[in-house]
Design an enzyme around this catalytic site. Sequence first.
Site, PDB file in Angstrom:
ATOM      1  N   LYS A 272       0.836  -1.213   0.000  1.00 14.31           N
ATOM      2  CA  LYS A 272       0.000   0.000   0.000  1.00 14.31           C
ATOM      3  C   LYS A 272       0.868   1.260   0.000  1.00 14.31           C
ATOM      4  O   LYS A 272       0.646   2.170  -0.797  1.00 14.31           O
ATOM      5  CB  LYS A 272      -0.908  -0.049   1.243  1.00 14.31           C
ATOM      6  CG  LYS A 272      -1.821   1.131   1.415  1.00 14.31           C
ATOM      7  CD  LYS A 272      -2.980   0.786   2.341  1.00 14.31           C
ATOM      8  CE  LYS A 272      -2.709   1.091   3.797  1.00 14.31           C
ATOM      9  NZ  LYS A 272      -2.701   2.528   4.126  1.00 14.31           N
ATOM     10  N   SER A 273       1.856   1.305   0.883  1.00 11.81           N
ATOM     11  CA  SER A 273       2.695   2.508   0.966  1.00 11.81           C
ATOM     12  C   SER A 273       3.410   2.761  -0.359  1.00 11.81           C
ATOM     13  O   SER A 273       3.460   3.893  -0.849  1.00 11.81           O
ATOM     14  CB  SER A 273       3.749   2.336   2.056  1.00 11.81           C
ATOM     15  OG  SER A 273       3.153   2.356   3.318  1.00 11.81           O
TER      16      SER A 273
ATOM     17  N   ARG B 247       2.980   5.916  -3.451  1.00 12.80           N
ATOM     18  CA  ARG B 247       4.103   6.734  -3.915  1.00 12.80           C
ATOM     19  C   ARG B 247       4.287   6.583  -5.419  1.00 12.80           C
ATOM     20  O   ARG B 247       4.513   7.563  -6.132  1.00 12.80           O
ATOM     21  CB  ARG B 247       5.376   6.332  -3.165  1.00 12.80           C
ATOM     22  CG  ARG B 247       5.342   6.863  -1.720  1.00 12.80           C
ATOM     23  CD  ARG B 247       6.097   5.990  -0.778  1.00 12.80           C
ATOM     24  NE  ARG B 247       6.219   6.553   0.556  1.00 12.80           N
ATOM     25  CZ  ARG B 247       5.332   6.369   1.550  1.00 12.80           C
ATOM     26  NH1 ARG B 247       4.233   5.653   1.352  1.00 12.80           N
ATOM     27  NH2 ARG B 247       5.543   6.908   2.742  1.00 12.80           N
TER      28      ARG B 247
ATOM     29  N   GLY C  63      -5.160   8.323   4.886  1.00  6.89           N
ATOM     30  CA  GLY C  63      -4.275   9.350   5.433  1.00  6.89           C
ATOM     31  C   GLY C  63      -3.071   9.593   4.543  1.00  6.89           C
ATOM     32  O   GLY C  63      -2.615  10.724   4.379  1.00  6.89           O
TER      33      GLY C  63
ATOM     34  N   SER D 170       6.910  10.065  11.378  1.00  6.23           N
ATOM     35  CA  SER D 170       5.819   9.908  10.416  1.00  6.23           C
ATOM     36  C   SER D 170       6.361   9.935   8.995  1.00  6.23           C
ATOM     37  O   SER D 170       6.839  10.975   8.519  1.00  6.23           O
ATOM     38  CB  SER D 170       4.774  11.006  10.579  1.00  6.23           C
ATOM     39  OG  SER D 170       3.877  10.955   9.484  1.00  6.23           O
TER      40      SER D 170
ATOM     41  N   ASP E 119       1.896  -0.296  12.070  1.00  4.62           N
ATOM     42  CA  ASP E 119       0.705  -0.854  11.409  1.00  4.62           C
ATOM     43  C   ASP E 119       0.456  -2.313  11.790  1.00  4.62           C
ATOM     44  O   ASP E 119      -0.631  -2.844  11.559  1.00  4.62           O
ATOM     45  CB  ASP E 119       0.842  -0.759   9.883  1.00  4.62           C
ATOM     46  CG  ASP E 119       0.740   0.670   9.393  1.00  4.62           C
ATOM     47  OD1 ASP E 119       0.231   1.523  10.152  1.00  4.62           O
ATOM     48  OD2 ASP E 119       1.166   0.945   8.255  1.00  4.62           O
TER      49      ASP E 119
END
Length: 424
Positions: A21-22, A26, A90, A162, A310
């Site tokens: 997902k991350s 990107r 987010g 973060s 996570d």
Amino acid sequence: MRETISPARAIEGVITLPGDKSISHRYGMLASIAAGRSTIANYSTGADCQSTLACMAALGAKIERKEGSVIIEGGALREPAAMLDAGNSGSTIRMLSGILAAQEFTSRIGGDESLSRRPMARIIGPLSEMGAKIEARDGKFPPLTIEGRPLHGIDYQLPMPSAQVKSCVLLAGLFAKGDTIVREPVRTRDHTEIALREFGAEIDIEKRVIHLHAGARLSGRELVAPGDLSSACFFLVAAILLKESSLVIHGVGLNPTRSALLDFLVSMGAKITVLDVQQVGGELIGDLRVQSSAVTGGVIEGALTAALIDEIPALAVLGAASSNGLTVRDAGELRIKETDRIATIEAGFRQMGVKIETNPEGFHVPGRQSFHAAEIDSAGDHRIAMAFAVAALAADGPCAIEGAESANVSFPEFFDTLLQIVRT
Ligand code: S3P
């Protein structure tokens, strides 16, 4: 939607997982602002990453889906006709805001009820220092109105760990006059730095200091998103927990800023082997073999908390079944995720008759506990729904997961995949 999960004896088989997902967020954003065509194989199927693509399409990127790949024709963005919808994501709102802050137009971006409660001051602060003009509900919540402006680079000390905020500043830095430097309190996932380099930006990294050189010209690339290690975590925990399990997960992302999960599980006694590691697009990718294991428990604190943030819902489940339990500290950030995850883990455990002690910054779950059949409310949080589905496999009777559809946010195939590999 309610999903009923029956107790199981084992997890068995060989699976591959949808893209990380991350990394998909990107790649989707960078491909949309890079000149020319990019192809992203194994792009995440989760709703969050689809929200990113929908936003980029509304901003003018041409996006096509073909044979499991996403093809993006990128370039200059244009003013969106309506408010951009980040859904539950987010990462979408925080990272994309960095790009929007530098455009020659005004845009609005918001999302669902959960997203509308998540803090945005953490990106408004540094972006304003760079020259951005952003209005937010009550000064800190979505929706955001972002009036694009010429930006200048800054030297920014991140006040919290973060990767979303780091990435937001770096993405804004792509359009800024002068170099951009971000200093992290602890190392967080570095997918943005790796992807920026892949797309052609010049970036130096020394420990926790990231230096993006001004004037990058990004160009389209052929990329593959590795399988999502955070999604794999649910099956790793299930396989460790259930007595006769043996599972292979192919093609999982093993970036060292994410793979602390594997080290932590192994330190608890989990039998995990990593095979066939390769580098693809700057990211490590490999296969995982996991078997049922007796685990001792452990402590997650400091930099490890940021690295496992996570995975904590799934690890809490494992902790309750371990011999010594699990203690989590320095995890105030968990309270401002898709839900207050300390509260939603506690609520699910209470439902299942599992003891937990919570505090503002973490919790302690004693070990050697049993999971009792119950109805568990996911509270609309994907990682809570999946973590409790795993707890349900080890319960003493069938459990119902309410709001199970929230798994779609990161892993729509979760329940189908589970069904394929579970043995009752
Ligand atoms: C993410 C960073 C983390 C993580 C989130 C994805 C990212 O959030 O919890 O699921 O892709 O950069 P924070 O930046 O809020 O820690």
